[in-house]
Design a protein around this motif. Sequence first.
Motif, mmCIF file in Angstrom:
data_model
loop_
_atom_site.group_PDB
_atom_site.id
_atom_site.type_symbol
_atom_site.label_atom_id
_atom_site.label_comp_id
_atom_site.label_asym_id
_atom_site.label_seq_id
_atom_site.Cartn_x
_atom_site.Cartn_y
_atom_site.Cartn_z
ATOM 1 N N MET A 65 28.547 29.293 38.009
ATOM 2 C CA MET A 65 29.730 30.019 37.560
ATOM 3 C C MET A 65 30.943 29.576 38.379
ATOM 4 O O MET A 65 30.869 29.401 39.581
ATOM 5 N N ILE A 66 32.057 29.385 37.704
ATOM 6 C CA ILE A 66 33.309 29.017 38.361
ATOM 7 C C ILE A 66 33.914 30.260 38.985
ATOM 8 O O ILE A 66 33.903 31.330 38.398
ATOM 9 N N ASP A 67 34.448 30.100 40.195
ATOM 10 C CA ASP A 67 35.085 31.225 40.871
ATOM 11 C C ASP A 67 36.274 31.725 40.060
ATOM 12 O O ASP A 67 37.058 30.920 39.545
ATOM 13 N N PRO A 68 36.411 33.037 39.945
ATOM 14 C CA PRO A 68 37.591 33.596 39.265
ATOM 15 C C PRO A 68 38.873 33.163 39.976
ATOM 16 O O PRO A 68 38.915 33.062 41.198
ATOM 17 N N GLN A 69 39.899 32.896 39.191
ATOM 18 C CA GLN A 69 41.193 32.477 39.714
ATOM 19 C C GLN A 69 42.106 33.695 39.847
ATOM 20 O O GLN A 69 42.406 34.355 38.853
ATOM 21 N N ILE A 70 42.544 33.975 41.067
ATOM 22 C CA ILE A 70 43.464 35.086 41.340
ATOM 23 C C ILE A 70 44.788 34.459 41.776
ATOM 24 O O ILE A 70 44.836 33.714 42.755
ATOM 25 N N GLU A 116 47.490 37.982 38.834
ATOM 26 C CA GLU A 116 46.958 37.459 37.588
ATOM 27 C C GLU A 116 45.507 37.075 37.843
ATOM 28 O O GLU A 116 45.219 36.288 38.743
ATOM 29 N N VAL A 117 44.601 37.661 37.088
ATOM 30 C CA VAL A 117 43.170 37.420 37.256
ATOM 31 C C VAL A 117 42.681 36.663 36.023
ATOM 32 O O VAL A 117 42.569 37.241 34.945
ATOM 33 N N ASP A 118 42.451 35.363 36.200
ATOM 34 C CA ASP A 118 42.060 34.509 35.076
ATOM 35 C C ASP A 118 42.946 34.738 33.859
ATOM 36 O O ASP A 118 42.477 34.874 32.731
ATOM 37 N N GLY A 119 44.254 34.825 34.103
ATOM 38 C CA GLY A 119 45.233 34.961 33.030
ATOM 39 C C GLY A 119 45.573 36.382 32.622
ATOM 40 O O GLY A 119 46.509 36.603 31.866
ATOM 41 N N ARG A 120 44.826 37.359 33.125
ATOM 42 C CA ARG A 120 45.095 38.768 32.812
ATOM 43 C C ARG A 120 45.931 39.373 33.940
ATOM 44 O O ARG A 120 45.643 39.168 35.107
ATOM 45 N N VAL A 121 46.948 40.144 33.588
ATOM 46 C CA VAL A 121 47.771 40.810 34.590
ATOM 47 C C VAL A 121 47.070 42.099 35.019
ATOM 48 O O VAL A 121 46.719 42.939 34.195
ATOM 49 N N VAL A 122 46.863 42.227 36.338
ATOM 50 C CA VAL A 122 46.254 43.421 36.925
ATOM 51 C C VAL A 122 47.290 44.004 37.880
ATOM 52 O O VAL A 122 47.880 43.282 38.678
ATOM 53 N N THR A 123 47.527 45.315 37.786
ATOM 54 C CA THR A 123 48.582 45.950 38.571
ATOM 55 C C THR A 123 48.018 47.004 39.517
ATOM 56 O O THR A 123 46.863 47.413 39.405
ATOM 57 N N GLY A 124 48.883 47.446 40.417
ATOM 58 C CA GLY A 124 48.553 48.540 41.319
ATOM 59 C C GLY A 124 49.825 49.112 41.915
ATOM 60 O O GLY A 124 50.799 48.386 42.115
ATOM 61 N N ARG A 125 49.812 50.401 42.186
ATOM 62 C CA ARG A 125 50.976 51.036 42.813
ATOM 63 C C ARG A 125 51.067 50.686 44.289
ATOM 64 O O ARG A 125 52.151 50.674 44.865
ATOM 65 N N THR A 126 49.904 50.440 44.904
ATOM 66 C CA THR A 126 49.835 50.050 46.310
ATOM 67 C C THR A 126 48.964 48.802 46.418
ATOM 68 O O THR A 126 48.232 48.459 45.477
ATOM 69 N N ALA A 127 48.998 48.154 47.569
ATOM 70 C CA ALA A 127 48.150 46.977 47.773
ATOM 71 C C ALA A 127 46.676 47.353 47.682
ATOM 72 O O ALA A 127 45.875 46.625 47.089
ATOM 73 N N ASP A 128 46.305 48.509 48.241
ATOM 74 C CA ASP A 128 44.907 48.941 48.175
ATOM 75 C C ASP A 128 44.476 49.192 46.727
ATOM 76 O O ASP A 128 43.359 48.830 46.341
ATOM 77 N N GLU A 129 45.335 49.805 45.947
ATOM 78 C CA GLU A 129 45.017 50.044 44.538
ATOM 79 C C GLU A 129 44.913 48.723 43.783
ATOM 80 O O GLU A 129 44.051 48.555 42.919
ATOM 81 N N LEU A 130 45.772 47.769 44.110
ATOM 82 C CA LEU A 130 45.719 46.461 43.468
ATOM 83 C C LEU A 130 44.389 45.779 43.764
ATOM 84 O O LEU A 130 43.750 45.226 42.865
ATOM 85 N N ILE A 131 43.949 45.826 45.002
ATOM 86 C CA ILE A 131 42.654 45.240 45.369
ATOM 87 C C ILE A 131 41.540 45.881 44.550
ATOM 88 O O ILE A 131 40.703 45.191 43.961
#
Length: 79
Positions: free
Chosen positions: A1-6, A51-66
């Motif tokens: 499996m190829i590593d996910p691109q962040i 951006e996670v493999d082309g999908r935008v992932v959000t968070g209000r804080t850095a911890d939430e983003l993780i």
Amino acid sequence: MIDPQIKFCISNLAWGSQKAFRSLDKDPNLSVTEYPCLRHCGQCARQLFAEVDGRVVTGRTADELIENVYDDLDEHFKE
């Protein structure tokens, strides 16, 4: 499996996603890179994102983003 691109935007790193970048970059199963611009300027100005493999992932804080990045990976990379 190829590593996910962040991918992280340098401008968003300056706004607060640097902690998420550093944390995710330590994961040997991820490929984490910073870019000058990811062309999500409206999103970038509103909240932290990656951006996670082309999908935008959000968070209000850095911890939430993780947490949201790992949730996205769990959802899209189940074996």
